[in-house]
Write a protein that holds these residues in place. Structure first.
Motif, PDB file in Angstrom:
ATOM      1  N   THR A   5     -32.554  12.202 -11.541  1.00 48.71           N
ATOM      2  CA  THR A   5     -31.802  11.604 -12.646  1.00 48.71           C
ATOM      3  C   THR A   5     -30.937  10.438 -12.176  1.00 48.71           C
ATOM      4  O   THR A   5     -30.947   9.364 -12.795  1.00 48.71           O
ATOM      5  CB  THR A   5     -30.923  12.673 -13.337  1.00 48.71           C
ATOM      6  OG1 THR A   5     -31.771  13.729 -13.784  1.00 48.71           O
ATOM      7  CG2 THR A   5     -30.170  12.094 -14.501  1.00 48.71           C
TER       8      THR A   5
ATOM      9  N   ASP B  87     -33.143  14.533 -15.957  1.00 46.98           N
ATOM     10  CA  ASP B  87     -32.335  14.970 -17.093  1.00 46.98           C
ATOM     11  C   ASP B  87     -32.223  13.813 -18.093  1.00 46.98           C
ATOM     12  O   ASP B  87     -31.357  12.947 -17.977  1.00 46.98           O
ATOM     13  CB  ASP B  87     -30.954  15.408 -16.608  1.00 46.98           C
ATOM     14  CG  ASP B  87     -30.154  16.116 -17.674  1.00 46.98           C
ATOM     15  OD1 ASP B  87     -30.450  15.931 -18.873  1.00 46.98           O
ATOM     16  OD2 ASP B  87     -29.221  16.862 -17.304  1.00 46.98           O
TER      17      ASP B  87
ATOM     18  N   LYS C 237     -28.828  13.598 -19.993  1.00 48.30           N
ATOM     19  CA  LYS C 237     -27.763  12.991 -19.186  1.00 48.30           C
ATOM     20  C   LYS C 237     -27.925  11.475 -19.129  1.00 48.30           C
ATOM     21  O   LYS C 237     -26.939  10.735 -19.242  1.00 48.30           O
ATOM     22  CB  LYS C 237     -27.776  13.577 -17.773  1.00 48.30           C
ATOM     23  CG  LYS C 237     -26.725  12.993 -16.870  1.00 48.30           C
ATOM     24  CD  LYS C 237     -26.780  13.585 -15.478  1.00 48.30           C
ATOM     25  CE  LYS C 237     -25.768  12.931 -14.549  1.00 48.30           C
ATOM     26  NZ  LYS C 237     -25.856  13.463 -13.183  1.00 48.30           N
TER      27      LYS C 237
ATOM     28  N   GLU D  69     -27.031   9.941 -22.645  1.00 49.94           N
ATOM     29  CA  GLU D  69     -25.588  10.081 -22.903  1.00 49.94           C
ATOM     30  C   GLU D  69     -24.777   9.157 -21.995  1.00 49.94           C
ATOM     31  O   GLU D  69     -23.814   8.542 -22.439  1.00 49.94           O
ATOM     32  CB  GLU D  69     -25.139  11.534 -22.721  1.00 49.94           C
ATOM     33  CG  GLU D  69     -25.649  12.474 -23.797  1.00 49.94           C
ATOM     34  CD  GLU D  69     -25.192  12.083 -25.191  1.00 49.94           C
ATOM     35  OE1 GLU D  69     -23.998  11.750 -25.378  1.00 49.94           O
ATOM     36  OE2 GLU D  69     -26.044  12.099 -26.104  1.00 49.94           O
ATOM     37  N   THR D  70     -25.166   9.032 -20.742  1.00 50.06           N
ATOM     38  CA  THR D  70     -24.457   8.149 -19.805  1.00 50.06           C
ATOM     39  C   THR D  70     -24.571   6.700 -20.252  1.00 50.06           C
ATOM     40  O   THR D  70     -23.568   5.963 -20.268  1.00 50.06           O
ATOM     41  CB  THR D  70     -25.009   8.316 -18.376  1.00 50.06           C
ATOM     42  OG1 THR D  70     -24.847   9.671 -17.969  1.00 50.06           O
ATOM     43  CG2 THR D  70     -24.320   7.393 -17.395  1.00 50.06           C
TER      44      THR D  70
END
Length: 145
Positions: free
Chosen positions: A134, A62, A65, A68-69
């Motif tokens: 991920t 992902d 994800k 963004e993380t």
């Protein structure tokens, strides 16, 4: 031999070409067809095994994800009380380095598992439970701090 028996002998009925002759076994045409079908089945089986025979040949990551993380982690650190502009600049540079390493880490993961990786957004439906790597990619990116 008279003319009639020669004509009868030469007149081959096409419907009996593949039939079994009690004295001679199967006709050459039938033997060739059977061998051809067997060869096609064997080749097809080998190709299917090569394509699908590997265990876990597909995995998913992902990317949204991950990015963004990483951005959220950098934002949290940069917005803490007492963090100077110079430190914020360094945090931003670390974020850029991590973002640039994503491709390298994913390529290494694909090589390690000898599999095809898909991005999560490319998967419309998944009933097979494709393994998601991920978290593993995120862990490797965070280790490189």
């Amino acid at each position: 031999m008279d003319k009639k028996s020669k004509n009868e002998q030469l007149n081959i009925d096409q419907t009996t070409l593949g039939a079994k002759d009690e004295d001679k076994g199967f006709s050459i045409t039938t033997q060739i067809m059977v061998i051809s079908v067997l060869a096609i089945l064997i080749i097809g089986g080998v190709l299917v095994f090569k394509q699908f025979g590997r265990s876990s040949s597909y995995k998913v990551v992902d990317l949204i994800k991950i990015t963004e993380t990483l951005k959220n982690d950098a934002r949290e650190i940069a917005l803490k009380d007492g963090v100077t502009e110079e430190q914020q600049g360094a945090i931003l540079e670390q974020l850029k380095v991590k973002m640039n390493r994503i491709d390298q880490v994913i390529a290494a993961e694909a090589k390690k598992c000898q599999c095809t990786l898909f991005t999560r957004s490319a998967i419309v439906a998944d009933e097979s439970g494709i393994e998601d790597i991920t978290d593993s990619v995120l862990l490797q990116l965070k280790k490189a701090q």
